[in-house]
Scaffold this active site. Structure first.
Site, PDB file in Angstrom:
ATOM      1  N   LYS A   9       0.825  -1.216   0.000  1.00 11.69           N
ATOM      2  CA  LYS A   9       0.000   0.000   0.000  1.00 11.69           C
ATOM      3  C   LYS A   9       0.861   1.270   0.000  1.00 11.69           C
ATOM      4  CE  LYS A   9      -4.013  -2.196   2.254  1.00 11.69           C
ATOM      5  NZ  LYS A   9      -5.045  -2.045   3.322  1.00 11.69           N
ATOM      6  N   TYR A  49     -12.393  -1.812  -3.679  1.00 12.21           N
ATOM      7  CA  TYR A  49     -12.918  -2.003  -2.324  1.00 12.21           C
ATOM      8  C   TYR A  49     -14.443  -1.870  -2.260  1.00 12.21           C
ATOM      9  CZ  TYR A  49      -8.347  -2.193   0.010  1.00 12.21           C
ATOM     10  OH  TYR A  49      -7.102  -2.568   0.457  1.00 12.21           O
ATOM     11  N   ASN A 112      -2.101   0.248   6.685  1.00 12.87           N
ATOM     12  CA  ASN A 112      -1.559  -0.983   7.277  1.00 12.87           C
ATOM     13  C   ASN A 112      -0.680  -1.780   6.323  1.00 12.87           C
ATOM     14  OD1 ASN A 112      -3.588  -1.829   5.638  1.00 12.87           O
ATOM     15  ND2 ASN A 112      -4.834  -2.781   7.221  1.00 12.87           N
ATOM     16  N   HIS A 115      -2.183  -5.377   1.541  1.00 11.85           N
ATOM     17  CA  HIS A 115      -3.478  -6.029   1.331  1.00 11.85           C
ATOM     18  C   HIS A 115      -3.213  -7.471   0.931  1.00 11.85           C
ATOM     19  CE1 HIS A 115      -7.461  -6.989  -0.299  1.00 11.85           C
ATOM     20  NE2 HIS A 115      -6.789  -7.589  -1.279  1.00 11.85           N
ATOM     21  N   GLU A 126      -9.456 -10.634  -7.669  1.00 13.41           N
ATOM     22  CA  GLU A 126      -8.516  -9.532  -7.424  1.00 13.41           C
ATOM     23  C   GLU A 126      -7.302  -9.608  -8.343  1.00 13.41           C
ATOM     24  OE1 GLU A 126      -9.749  -8.803  -2.742  1.00 13.41           O
ATOM     25  OE2 GLU A 126      -7.725  -9.496  -3.208  1.00 13.41           O
TER      26      GLU A 126
HETATM   27  N1  UDP Z   1      -9.847  -0.333   7.214  1.00 14.51           N
HETATM   28  C1  UDP Z   1      -9.970   0.900   7.826  1.00 14.51           C
HETATM   29  N2  UDP Z   1     -10.614   0.988   9.042  1.00 14.51           N
HETATM   30  C2  UDP Z   1     -11.139  -0.103   9.668  1.00 14.51           C
HETATM   31  C3  UDP Z   1     -11.016  -1.369   9.029  1.00 14.51           C
HETATM   32  C4  UDP Z   1     -10.369  -1.440   7.811  1.00 14.51           C
HETATM   33  O1  UDP Z   1      -9.509   1.904   7.282  1.00 14.51           O
HETATM   34  O2  UDP Z   1     -11.688   0.027  10.765  1.00 14.51           O
HETATM   35  C5  UDP Z   1      -9.151  -0.435   5.908  1.00 14.51           C
HETATM   36  C6  UDP Z   1      -7.767  -1.088   6.036  1.00 14.51           C
HETATM   37  O3  UDP Z   1      -6.889  -0.469   5.113  1.00 14.51           O
HETATM   38  C7  UDP Z   1      -8.078  -2.518   5.662  1.00 14.51           C
HETATM   39  C8  UDP Z   1      -9.115  -2.325   4.549  1.00 14.51           C
HETATM   40  O4  UDP Z   1      -9.909  -1.250   5.012  1.00 14.51           O
HETATM   41  O5  UDP Z   1      -6.926  -3.212   5.247  1.00 14.51           O
HETATM   42  C9  UDP Z   1      -9.981  -3.522   4.265  1.00 14.51           C
HETATM   43  O6  UDP Z   1     -10.595  -3.936   5.461  1.00 14.51           O
HETATM   44  P1  UDP Z   1     -10.741  -5.465   5.820  1.00 14.51           P
HETATM   45  O7  UDP Z   1     -11.665  -5.565   6.973  1.00 14.51           O
HETATM   46  O8  UDP Z   1     -11.087  -6.248   4.582  1.00 14.51           O
HETATM   47  O9  UDP Z   1      -9.275  -5.857   6.355  1.00 14.51           O
HETATM   48  P2  UDP Z   1      -8.105  -6.716   5.688  1.00 14.51           P
HETATM   49  O10 UDP Z   1      -8.739  -7.823   4.903  1.00 14.51           O
HETATM   50  O11 UDP Z   1      -7.308  -5.765   4.844  1.00 14.51           O
HETATM   51  O12 UDP Z   1      -7.316  -7.226   6.860  1.00 14.51           O
HETATM   52 MG    MG Z   2     -10.224  -7.777   3.459  1.00 13.90          MG
END
Ligand code: UDP
Ligand code: MG
Length: 138
Positions: A9, A49, A112, A115, A126
């Site tokens: 990212k 997303y 974070n 992805h 994806e």
């Molecule tokens: N995200 C965020 N706030 C939250 C949860 C998720 O900004 O409270 C963002 C973060 O970048 C995350 C992405 O949205 O990686 C997708 O969320 P998901 O729950 O799918 O988490 P992941 O699969 O990336 O662990």
């Molecule tokens: Mg996810």
């Protein structure tokens, strides 16, 4: 053998840790079979997303993901989808396992570092979002 999509990212590309992240995948036995650096438009980030479009953080997520260059990778290995998720760690870097990529390189729950696809079915979708078949060396 499974293929999965990884994104490095914008926070991680700007912290100059892309090499460390790619090295880690290779050390863990995941092979890079496709890779490109690109910048998502807001529209493309929103499309990627789309499943999160109803959530309160969606606007911020789209802004962040289009804020700078990312690296898209196709990783291949045994149990690849799950292995990649383990190497990444939990979504929130504060809660992520010691030594995981998000613990090491993530900033906060939004920014974070990486992805990773969460299922084989989503991995296929994806991967197709970023790559043509002819760009995958598997
Ligand atoms: N995200 C965020 N706030 C939250 C949860 C998720 O900004 O409270 C963002 C973060 O970048 C995350 C992405 O949205 O990686 C997708 O969320 P998901 O729950 O799918 O988490 P992941 O699969 O990336 O662990
Ligand atoms: Mg996810």
């Amino acid at each position: 053998m499974e293929k999965t999509l990884s994104l490095i990212k914008p926070d991680a590309t700007s912290k100059q840790v892309m090499g460390k992240i790619i090295a880690r995948f290779e050390q863990e036995g995941l092979s890079v079979v496709a890779m490109k650096m690109l910048r998502l438009s807001k529209e493309r980030a929103a499309e990627f997303y789309a499943i999160h479009s109803h959530l309160p953080f969606f606007g911020e997520l789209v802004s962040f993901m289009s804020s700078g260059p990312i690296i898209a990778l196709v990783l291949q290995g045994a149990d690849g989808v799950k292995r990649n998720r383990e190497i990444m760690g939990a979504t929130d870097p504060k809660k992520a396992e010691e030594g995981s990529l998000r613990k090491l390189y993530g900033t906060n729950v939004g920014e974070n570092a990486v992805h990773g696809s969460d299922s084989l079915e989503n991995a296929k979708k994806e991967i197709a979002f970023f790559f043509d078949l002819s760009e995958i060396y598997a």
